[in-house]
Design a protein around this motif. Structure first.
Motif, short mmCIF file in Angstrom:
data_model
loop_
_atom_site.label_atom_id
_atom_site.label_comp_id
_atom_site.label_asym_id
_atom_site.label_seq_id
_atom_site.Cartn_x
_atom_site.Cartn_y
_atom_site.Cartn_z
N PRO A 1 -12.40 3.28 37.26
CA PRO A 1 -11.19 2.58 37.70
C PRO A 1 -10.44 1.89 36.55
O PRO A 1 -9.21 1.79 36.58
CB PRO A 1 -11.71 1.53 38.70
N VAL A 2 -11.18 1.48 35.53
CA VAL A 2 -10.54 0.81 34.39
C VAL A 2 -9.73 1.81 33.58
O VAL A 2 -8.54 1.59 33.33
CB VAL A 2 -11.60 0.11 33.50
N TRP A 3 -10.34 2.91 33.18
CA TRP A 3 -9.57 3.85 32.35
C TRP A 3 -8.50 4.58 33.14
O TRP A 3 -7.45 4.92 32.61
CB TRP A 3 -10.47 4.78 31.54
N THR A 4 -8.73 4.77 34.45
CA THR A 4 -7.68 5.37 35.28
C THR A 4 -6.49 4.42 35.39
O THR A 4 -5.33 4.84 35.31
CB THR A 4 -8.23 5.71 36.68
N GLY A 5 -6.78 3.14 35.56
CA GLY A 5 -5.72 2.14 35.60
C GLY A 5 -4.93 2.08 34.31
O GLY A 5 -3.71 1.91 34.31
N LEU A 6 -5.63 2.23 33.19
CA LEU A 6 -4.94 2.25 31.89
C LEU A 6 -4.01 3.45 31.78
O LEU A 6 -2.89 3.34 31.27
CB LEU A 6 -5.95 2.28 30.75
N LEU A 7 -4.48 4.61 32.25
CA LEU A 7 -3.62 5.80 32.23
C LEU A 7 -2.37 5.61 33.08
O LEU A 7 -1.26 5.96 32.68
CB LEU A 7 -4.39 7.04 32.69
N LEU B 1 -11.65 -4.38 21.34
CA LEU B 1 -11.92 -3.15 22.08
C LEU B 1 -12.00 -1.96 21.15
O LEU B 1 -12.91 -1.12 21.25
CB LEU B 1 -10.85 -2.92 23.15
N TRP B 2 -11.05 -1.87 20.23
CA TRP B 2 -11.05 -0.75 19.28
C TRP B 2 -12.23 -0.86 18.31
O TRP B 2 -12.77 0.16 17.87
CB TRP B 2 -9.72 -0.63 18.56
N ASP B 3 -12.67 -2.06 17.99
CA ASP B 3 -13.85 -2.25 17.16
C ASP B 3 -15.09 -1.70 17.87
O ASP B 3 -15.93 -1.05 17.25
CB ASP B 3 -14.04 -3.73 16.83
N ARG B 4 -15.19 -1.95 19.15
CA ARG B 4 -16.32 -1.42 19.93
C ARG B 4 -16.29 0.11 19.93
O ARG B 4 -17.32 0.77 19.85
CB ARG B 4 -16.29 -1.91 21.38
N LEU B 5 -15.11 0.68 20.02
CA LEU B 5 -14.98 2.14 20.00
C LEU B 5 -15.23 2.70 18.61
O LEU B 5 -15.73 3.82 18.47
CB LEU B 5 -13.61 2.55 20.54
N ILE C 1 -8.38 7.08 27.31
CA ILE C 1 -9.12 8.30 26.97
C ILE C 1 -10.40 7.96 26.22
O ILE C 1 -11.48 8.49 26.50
CB ILE C 1 -8.22 9.27 26.17
N ALA C 2 -10.29 7.03 25.26
CA ALA C 2 -11.47 6.65 24.47
C ALA C 2 -12.53 5.96 25.34
O ALA C 2 -13.73 6.21 25.19
CB ALA C 2 -11.05 5.75 23.31
N LEU C 3 -12.10 5.10 26.25
CA LEU C 3 -13.05 4.41 27.13
C LEU C 3 -13.72 5.39 28.09
O LEU C 3 -14.91 5.26 28.41
CB LEU C 3 -12.37 3.29 27.90
N ALA C 4 -12.96 6.38 28.56
CA ALA C 4 -13.54 7.39 29.44
C ALA C 4 -14.53 8.27 28.68
O ALA C 4 -15.65 8.52 29.15
CB ALA C 4 -12.43 8.26 30.04
N TRP C 5 -14.13 8.72 27.50
CA TRP C 5 -14.95 9.61 26.69
C TRP C 5 -16.25 8.92 26.26
O TRP C 5 -17.33 9.50 26.30
CB TRP C 5 -14.14 10.06 25.49
N SER C 6 -16.14 7.66 25.87
CA SER C 6 -17.31 6.91 25.40
C SER C 6 -18.18 6.39 26.56
O SER C 6 -19.31 5.98 26.33
CB SER C 6 -16.86 5.72 24.56
N ARG C 7 -17.59 6.40 27.74
CA ARG C 7 -18.24 5.85 28.94
C ARG C 7 -18.54 4.35 28.81
O ARG C 7 -19.49 3.84 29.40
CB ARG C 7 -19.52 6.62 29.26
#
Length: 194
Positions: free
Chosen positions: A139-145, A51-55, A128-134
């Protein structure tokens, strides 16, 4: 094949963590939960690094920063699991364990107290990174928060029902991420300037 292994890692880590909570002993992890937790931490590394590699492909500095936080979180997971294993093996009470840590503050801080909060911090950073990068839907990034709040709350208070809610939430979010990985939906646009 690699995406299948990545998805399996994203599922297996949180699943084993959720199973470990059922083996808590009087609000302590105990030996069995600690052993399962140790393997849960190791199982989740491969998928999380992906996941971090994709970001990193999206914004290198975001991926690099998140990767360091995630690795510190994994260190904390391994350290606390090993602490529980050794407490169980040597029949050490919670008070004696805390007293021993207090006698060695530098080591305890570097191995336990500083990396410990890195795991929920890594969940928040990933959100935050998944939301920012879209790269992931809301629902995924909200669930992570939400997970980033529930997880430490459950572990600090040692409240089992909060721990089960946190575990279920983390498992659901990482299952969604695993599905995105399997479908190849986490391929970002080319890197932008830092």
């Amino acid at each position: 094949m690699n995406n299948t292994l990545r998805a399996a890692s994203l599922l297996l880590g949180p699943l084993l963590t959720a199973v470990a909570t059922f083996f808590w002993e009087d609000t302590r992890h105990g030996l069995t939960a600690s052993v399962i937790g140790l393997y849960a931490t190791v199982a989740g590394v491969y998928g999380t690094l992906y996941l971090w590699d994709r970001l990193t492909a999206w914004k290198p500095w975001v991926g690099a920063t998140g990767l360091v936080i995630a690795l510190l979180g994994f260190l904390g997971g391994v350290a606390f699991s090993l602490q529980g294993v050794f407490e169980g093996l040597f029949d050490v009470s919670k008070t004696a364990s805390l007293d021993a840590a207090a006698a060695h503050p530098a080591a305890a801080n570097l191995v336990l107290w500083l990396p410990g909060p890195a795991y929920p911090l890594s969940l928040a950073a990933l959100a935050i990174a998944l939301a920012w990068s879209r790269l992931a839907p809301w629902p995924v990034w909200t669930g992570l928060l939400c997970s980033a709040v529930c997880f430490p709350l459950s572990r600090i208070t040692r409240t089992e029902w909060i721990a089960h809610v946190a575990d279920l939430l983390i498992l659901a979010v990482f299952a969604a991420l695993a599905l995105l990985v399997l479908r190849g939906r986490l391929d970002p646009a080319p890197a932008t300037t830092p």
